[in-house]
Motif scaffolding. Structure first.
Motif, short mmCIF file in Angstrom:
data_model
loop_
_atom_site.label_atom_id
_atom_site.label_comp_id
_atom_site.label_asym_id
_atom_site.label_seq_id
_atom_site.Cartn_x
_atom_site.Cartn_y
_atom_site.Cartn_z
N GLY A 118 -9.29 7.89 15.21
CA GLY A 118 -10.07 6.88 15.42
C GLY A 118 -10.29 5.71 14.58
N LEU A 119 -9.21 5.54 13.62
CA LEU A 119 -9.21 4.39 12.64
C LEU A 119 -7.95 3.67 12.88
N ARG A 120 -8.14 2.34 12.45
CA ARG A 120 -7.31 1.37 12.59
C ARG A 120 -6.26 1.25 11.31
N GLY A 121 -5.37 1.75 11.30
CA GLY A 121 -4.38 1.70 10.15
C GLY A 121 -3.45 0.80 9.94
N THR A 122 -3.06 0.27 8.59
CA THR A 122 -2.05 -0.35 8.28
C THR A 122 -1.51 -0.11 6.81
N VAL A 123 -0.02 -0.34 6.80
CA VAL A 123 0.38 -0.31 5.35
C VAL A 123 0.28 -1.79 4.70
N THR A 124 -0.58 -1.73 3.85
CA THR A 124 -0.93 -3.18 3.10
C THR A 124 -0.02 -3.76 1.94
N GLU A 125 0.74 -2.68 1.38
CA GLU A 125 1.65 -2.75 0.30
C GLU A 125 2.50 -1.79 -0.06
N ARG A 126 3.57 -2.34 -0.23
CA ARG A 126 4.80 -1.38 -0.68
C ARG A 126 5.41 -1.72 -1.79
N VAL A 127 5.73 -0.67 -2.78
CA VAL A 127 6.57 -1.04 -4.05
C VAL A 127 7.41 0.08 -4.11
N THR A 128 8.47 -0.26 -5.01
CA THR A 128 9.64 0.82 -5.41
C THR A 128 9.43 0.93 -6.79
N VAL A 129 9.54 2.25 -7.39
CA VAL A 129 9.26 2.50 -8.68
C VAL A 129 10.29 3.51 -8.94
N PRO A 130 10.74 3.60 -10.35
CA PRO A 130 11.82 4.62 -10.80
C PRO A 130 11.15 5.99 -10.59
N PHE A 131 12.01 7.00 -10.28
CA PHE A 131 11.87 8.49 -10.06
C PHE A 131 11.21 8.94 -11.45
N GLY A 132 9.84 9.45 -11.41
CA GLY A 132 9.48 10.09 -12.63
C GLY A 132 9.99 11.57 -12.84
N PRO A 133 9.53 12.26 -13.65
CA PRO A 133 10.08 13.58 -14.18
C PRO A 133 9.98 14.46 -13.05
N VAL A 134 9.15 14.71 -12.40
CA VAL A 134 8.82 15.33 -11.28
C VAL A 134 9.96 15.42 -10.23
N LEU A 135 10.16 14.07 -9.75
CA LEU A 135 10.99 13.62 -8.82
C LEU A 135 12.25 13.75 -9.02
N THR A 136 12.56 13.58 -10.12
CA THR A 136 13.88 13.75 -11.00
C THR A 136 14.45 15.18 -10.82
N GLU A 137 13.38 16.14 -11.30
CA GLU A 137 13.90 17.33 -11.43
C GLU A 137 14.21 17.84 -9.91
N ARG A 138 13.77 17.30 -8.99
CA ARG A 138 13.47 17.77 -7.66
C ARG A 138 14.58 17.05 -6.87
N VAL A 181 0.44 1.53 -0.07
CA VAL A 181 -1.10 1.75 0.10
C VAL A 181 -1.20 1.65 1.67
N VAL A 182 -2.15 2.54 1.98
CA VAL A 182 -2.81 2.63 3.60
C VAL A 182 -4.05 1.98 3.73
N ARG A 183 -4.57 1.30 4.41
CA ARG A 183 -5.64 0.87 4.84
C ARG A 183 -6.29 1.24 6.16
N ALA A 184 -7.44 1.80 6.26
CA ALA A 184 -7.83 2.15 7.65
C ALA A 184 -9.23 1.77 7.69
N GLU A 185 -9.57 1.37 9.00
CA GLU A 185 -10.79 0.94 9.20
C GLU A 185 -11.51 1.47 10.32
N ARG A 186 -12.78 1.78 10.00
CA ARG A 186 -13.63 2.41 11.03
C ARG A 186 -14.20 1.20 11.92
N SER A 187 -14.27 1.17 13.36
CA SER A 187 -14.86 0.22 14.13
C SER A 187 -16.34 0.47 14.10
#
Length: 247
Positions: free
Chosen positions: A200-220, A241-247
């Motif tokens: 029942g929430l209205r959601g949007t993606v308000t921001e997207r960024v890309t970053v280098p893989f850290g140690p955990v993701l690099t290992e996986r 970043v996901v923003r969701a608002e309740r009416s």
């Protein structure tokens, strides 16, 4: 940071906080110096991204804010500095102690309790709910019960905690209240928006960024590519970043 069923606390080995994380990213995001006890997730790019979203939201005096999976408490302290009344939770005793320490160092009256998601504040509602939950896909379908990896491991699709937050956010929010949550693109932002819509929430993606893989993701990387979660030529992680608002 990873919510699981609470277990009886074990006495931590004597330790001292790590040196404050005071890199340029934290300072530019308004987070200042942040101490972390050993075993607690230290603020990184996802923390800074959510901090900018908190500032953009216009949090101010009189707002009631809850941070779920608070970790170091950096975001809770930021919201308090902006004038909000702030409550926070984490399943980890070390995280709770770290968040209380950082709030005390900053002179901010953040209330931090240990528990699963928002259970320590059962029955309360908030103007703003923040979360930087565990979201990294892992080989195990279960969320770890202890150890540092429970700050990021979140089942095979990375959604074990994200989905629970989506399901419960509406009950935590006042009318026109807002959820701000950061997670990796690896666990599917569109799935998050769909879950929030089902709640029942209205959601949007308000921001997207890309970053280098850290140690955990690099290992996986080999496992993530074998699962089809990453392409062979992908060498950076997307954060949303996901923003969701309740009416």
């Amino acid at each position: 940071m990873a919510p699981t069923t609470p277990t009886a606390p074990t006495a931590p080995a004597p330790s001292t906080p790590s040196a404050p994380a005071a890199d340029a990213g934290l300072l530019s995001a308004g987070l200042g110096d942040v101490w972390t006890l050993p075993g607690v997730y230290a603020p990184q790019a996802d923390t800074c991204l959510l901090a900018r979203a908190v500032r953009a939201e216009g949090v101010g005096a009189g707002a009631d804010v809850l941070e779920v999976c608070t970790g170091s408490g950096a975001l809770a302290v930021l919201a308090s500095r902006l004038g909000a009344r702030v409550s926070a939770t984490d399943i980890s005793w070390r995280a709770v102690m770290t968040a209380r320490l950082n709030a005390a160092r900053a002179g901010q009256p953040v209330q931090v309790r240990r528990g699963d998601l928002a259970m320590p504040w059962f029955g309360r509602t908030f103007d703003l709910v923040l979360s930087n939950p565990p979201y990294v896909p892992a080989r195990s379908p279960r969320v770890p019960a202890r150890g540092l990896s429970r700050a990021w491991d979140a089942g095979r699709d990375g959604r074990r905690v994200v989905d629970r937050i989506c399901a419960h956010a509406s009950a935590l929010l006042r009318p026109h209240g807002v959820l701000l949550m950061v997670h990796s693109g690896l666990c599917d932002a569109e799935a998050t928006l769909a879950r929030l819509g089902e709640a029942g929430l209205r959601g949007t993606v308000t921001e997207r960024v890309t970053v280098p893989f850290g140690p955990v993701l690099t290992e996986r990387l080999p496992w993530l590519r074998a699962q089809g979660l990453l392409g062979a030529d992908e060498d950076r992680e997307e954060l949303v970043v996901v923003r969701a608002e309740r009416s």
